[in-house]
Design a protein around this motif. Structure first.
Motif, PDB file in Angstrom:
ATOM      1  N   PHE A 230       5.993  -5.261   6.311  1.00 37.04           N
ATOM      2  CA  PHE A 230       4.799  -4.582   6.840  1.00 37.04           C
ATOM      3  C   PHE A 230       4.509  -4.963   8.291  1.00 37.04           C
ATOM      4  O   PHE A 230       3.610  -4.406   8.903  1.00 37.04           O
ATOM      5  CB  PHE A 230       3.595  -4.885   5.948  1.00 37.04           C
ATOM      6  CG  PHE A 230       3.688  -4.227   4.599  1.00 37.04           C
ATOM      7  CD1 PHE A 230       3.325  -2.896   4.428  1.00 37.04           C
ATOM      8  CD2 PHE A 230       4.163  -4.929   3.508  1.00 37.04           C
ATOM      9  CE1 PHE A 230       3.432  -2.283   3.192  1.00 37.04           C
ATOM     10  CE2 PHE A 230       4.277  -4.323   2.261  1.00 37.04           C
ATOM     11  CZ  PHE A 230       3.903  -2.999   2.101  1.00 37.04           C
ATOM     12  N   GLY A 231       5.279  -5.919   8.818  1.00 39.62           N
ATOM     13  CA  GLY A 231       5.092  -6.291  10.220  1.00 39.62           C
ATOM     14  C   GLY A 231       5.485  -5.161  11.153  1.00 39.62           C
ATOM     15  O   GLY A 231       4.938  -5.022  12.244  1.00 39.62           O
ATOM     16  N   GLN A 232       6.484  -4.372  10.717  1.00 39.36           N
ATOM     17  CA  GLN A 232       6.912  -3.186  11.478  1.00 39.36           C
ATOM     18  C   GLN A 232       6.922  -2.027  10.493  1.00 39.36           C
ATOM     19  O   GLN A 232       7.962  -1.563  10.063  1.00 39.36           O
ATOM     20  CB  GLN A 232       8.292  -3.423  12.091  1.00 39.36           C
ATOM     21  CG  GLN A 232       8.326  -4.624  13.020  1.00 39.36           C
ATOM     22  CD  GLN A 232       9.709  -4.886  13.575  1.00 39.36           C
ATOM     23  OE1 GLN A 232      10.214  -4.138  14.416  1.00 39.36           O
ATOM     24  NE2 GLN A 232      10.343  -5.955  13.126  1.00 39.36           N
ATOM     25  N   ARG A 233       5.746  -1.585  10.143  1.00 42.47           N
ATOM     26  CA  ARG A 233       5.516  -0.695   9.015  1.00 42.47           C
ATOM     27  C   ARG A 233       6.333   0.602   9.053  1.00 42.47           C
ATOM     28  O   ARG A 233       6.775   1.082   8.016  1.00 42.47           O
ATOM     29  CB  ARG A 233       4.011  -0.363   8.954  1.00 42.47           C
ATOM     30  CG  ARG A 233       3.566   0.324   7.671  1.00 42.47           C
ATOM     31  CD  ARG A 233       2.085   0.593   7.693  1.00 42.47           C
ATOM     32  NE  ARG A 233       1.660   1.161   6.428  1.00 42.47           N
ATOM     33  CZ  ARG A 233       1.045   0.480   5.472  1.00 42.47           C
ATOM     34  NH1 ARG A 233       0.808  -0.805   5.630  1.00 42.47           N
ATOM     35  NH2 ARG A 233       0.687   1.076   4.353  1.00 42.47           N
ATOM     36  N   ARG A 234       6.524   1.161  10.221  1.00 44.07           N
ATOM     37  CA  ARG A 234       7.192   2.464  10.308  1.00 44.07           C
ATOM     38  C   ARG A 234       8.709   2.350  10.318  1.00 44.07           C
ATOM     39  O   ARG A 234       9.401   3.350  10.254  1.00 44.07           O
ATOM     40  CB  ARG A 234       6.724   3.225  11.554  1.00 44.07           C
ATOM     41  CG  ARG A 234       5.224   3.475  11.634  1.00 44.07           C
ATOM     42  CD  ARG A 234       4.643   4.005  10.331  1.00 44.07           C
ATOM     43  NE  ARG A 234       5.296   5.214   9.858  1.00 44.07           N
ATOM     44  CZ  ARG A 234       5.151   5.728   8.657  1.00 44.07           C
ATOM     45  NH1 ARG A 234       4.408   5.104   7.758  1.00 44.07           N
ATOM     46  NH2 ARG A 234       5.767   6.852   8.323  1.00 44.07           N
ATOM     47  N   LYS A 235       9.241   1.130  10.406  1.00 46.49           N
ATOM     48  CA  LYS A 235      10.685   0.969  10.396  1.00 46.49           C
ATOM     49  C   LYS A 235      11.211   0.971   8.972  1.00 46.49           C
ATOM     50  O   LYS A 235      10.484   0.690   8.024  1.00 46.49           O
ATOM     51  CB  LYS A 235      11.073  -0.353  11.082  1.00 46.49           C
ATOM     52  CG  LYS A 235      10.889  -0.333  12.589  1.00 46.49           C
ATOM     53  CD  LYS A 235      11.628  -1.478  13.235  1.00 46.49           C
ATOM     54  CE  LYS A 235      11.589  -1.351  14.759  1.00 46.49           C
ATOM     55  NZ  LYS A 235      12.377  -2.411  15.415  1.00 46.49           N
ATOM     56  N   THR A 236      12.494   1.285   8.834  1.00 44.93           N
ATOM     57  CA  THR A 236      13.105   1.168   7.507  1.00 44.93           C
ATOM     58  C   THR A 236      13.099  -0.305   7.121  1.00 44.93           C
ATOM     59  O   THR A 236      13.042  -1.208   7.981  1.00 44.93           O
ATOM     60  CB  THR A 236      14.557   1.676   7.515  1.00 44.93           C
ATOM     61  OG1 THR A 236      15.333   0.865   8.403  1.00 44.93           O
ATOM     62  CG2 THR A 236      14.613   3.138   7.935  1.00 44.93           C
ATOM     63  N   LEU A 237      13.173  -0.559   5.825  1.00 39.12           N
ATOM     64  CA  LEU A 237      13.143  -1.932   5.333  1.00 39.12           C
ATOM     65  C   LEU A 237      14.330  -2.731   5.869  1.00 39.12           C
ATOM     66  O   LEU A 237      14.183  -3.907   6.232  1.00 39.12           O
ATOM     67  CB  LEU A 237      13.154  -1.928   3.803  1.00 39.12           C
ATOM     68  CG  LEU A 237      12.857  -3.239   3.091  1.00 39.12           C
ATOM     69  CD1 LEU A 237      11.542  -3.827   3.556  1.00 39.12           C
ATOM     70  CD2 LEU A 237      12.821  -3.024   1.583  1.00 39.12           C
TER      71      LEU A 237
END
Length: 293
Positions: A230-237
């Protein structure tokens, strides 16, 4: 003792004691009896209960707690409120007020002293700026805890109970739900407080689970993965975990672990359930073991 749950009485006490609200303590006093009754009901307070109250203010909620519970310990950080609490709670023999910072109180020792070590109930109108440290500090500790019923910022309450794929879902949702069952008991409008807060509020009840919601090999790794997701929410996991400073896995290792978990390489963390995060953490835990010399 006359109840404090009305604006006139609260204003009278504030003025008579020349009390000044401290922004650093996030002070907003409840003035609605209906909301106070909802808090007592949501917490399920009985005459057998020992209750720890966080932030009693002038004692408005404390009065209701004292009449419903066997014993109450109220922890108030603002020393200017202590003389007021001595006045407003003077007739209640089952109330003890501690002038301390709740984050520094030995709550486990209190539970042993006041409740023979049995699980306690925590209730309070929490300062919004410190809600998460208080709630997570309680849930992550060894304190014998039955439930936490607290007034918090509405946005935070929604995040605590949110599910996968919703805008409010995040690391806080997963952390709270790992330890507890959340239940939003009431929405509370701004006009129920003096002074009026700038945001809406809500009462949320967190009932402590008998054991965590999922079993994992490495709990620390689980929460590192969740926070990185969730630190970079819009990125793929895959990219979120690969770029996380606290994790040391290659893109290939993460992709393989996702496949073994039954997840796509393009999945985002915000869509995963707690159970899926746990399975992913276990797969990655094996990678750490395999690479250990």
């Amino acid at each position: 003792m006359e109840k404090l749950a009305n604006p006139q009485k609260t204003i009278e006490i504030i003025q008579r004691n020349d009390f000044h609200f401290q922004k650093r303590y996030g002070q907003n006093f409840l003035i609605d009896a209906h909301v106070l009754e909802k808090i007592i009901a949501a917490a399920g307070i009985t005459p057998n209960d020992f209750v720890l109250e966080v932030g009693p203010g002038i004692g408005t909620l404390t009065q209701y707690l004292a009449e419903a519970a066997r014993e109450v310990v109220a922890v108030e950080i603002d020393r200017d409120l202590i003389p007021i609490l001595e006045e407003t709670l003077g007739e209640y023999e089952n109330v003890t007020v501690l002038n301390q910072d709740i984050l520094k109180v030995d709550i486990a020792a209190l539970a042993r002293e006041k409740n023979a070590g049995r699980p306690i109930k925590v209730v309070g109108n929490l300062p919004y700026y410190i809600t998460t440290p208080i709630v997570m500090g309680l849930l992550e500790s060894d304190v014998p805890l039955e439930s936490i019923t607290v007034m918090v910022q509405k946005e935070v309450a929604l995040r605590m109970q949110a599910g996968p794929g919703t805008k409010d879902y995040g690391a806080l949702s997963l952390a709270v739900q790992y330890y507890a069952h959340p239940y939003l008991a009431a929405n509370v409008p701004q006009n129920c407080f003096i002074p009026r807060p700038g945001v809406g509020s809500a009462v949320i009840c967190l009932t402590r689970r008998g054991k965590p919601a999922v079993t994992v090999k490495d709990e620390k790794l689980l929460f590192s993965i969740i926070h990185a997701s969730f630190g970079q929410r819009r990125k793929t996991l895959v990219n979120g975990l690969k770029n996380a400073a606290e994790l040391d896995f290659s893109k290939e290792q993460i992709a393989e672990a996702l496949r073994k978990t039954g997840l796509s390489e393009t999945v985002r963390g915000e869509t995963l359930t707690l159970e899926q995060f746990a399975r992913l953490a276990d797969e990655l835990a094996w990678k750490e073991v395999e690479e250990t010399p």
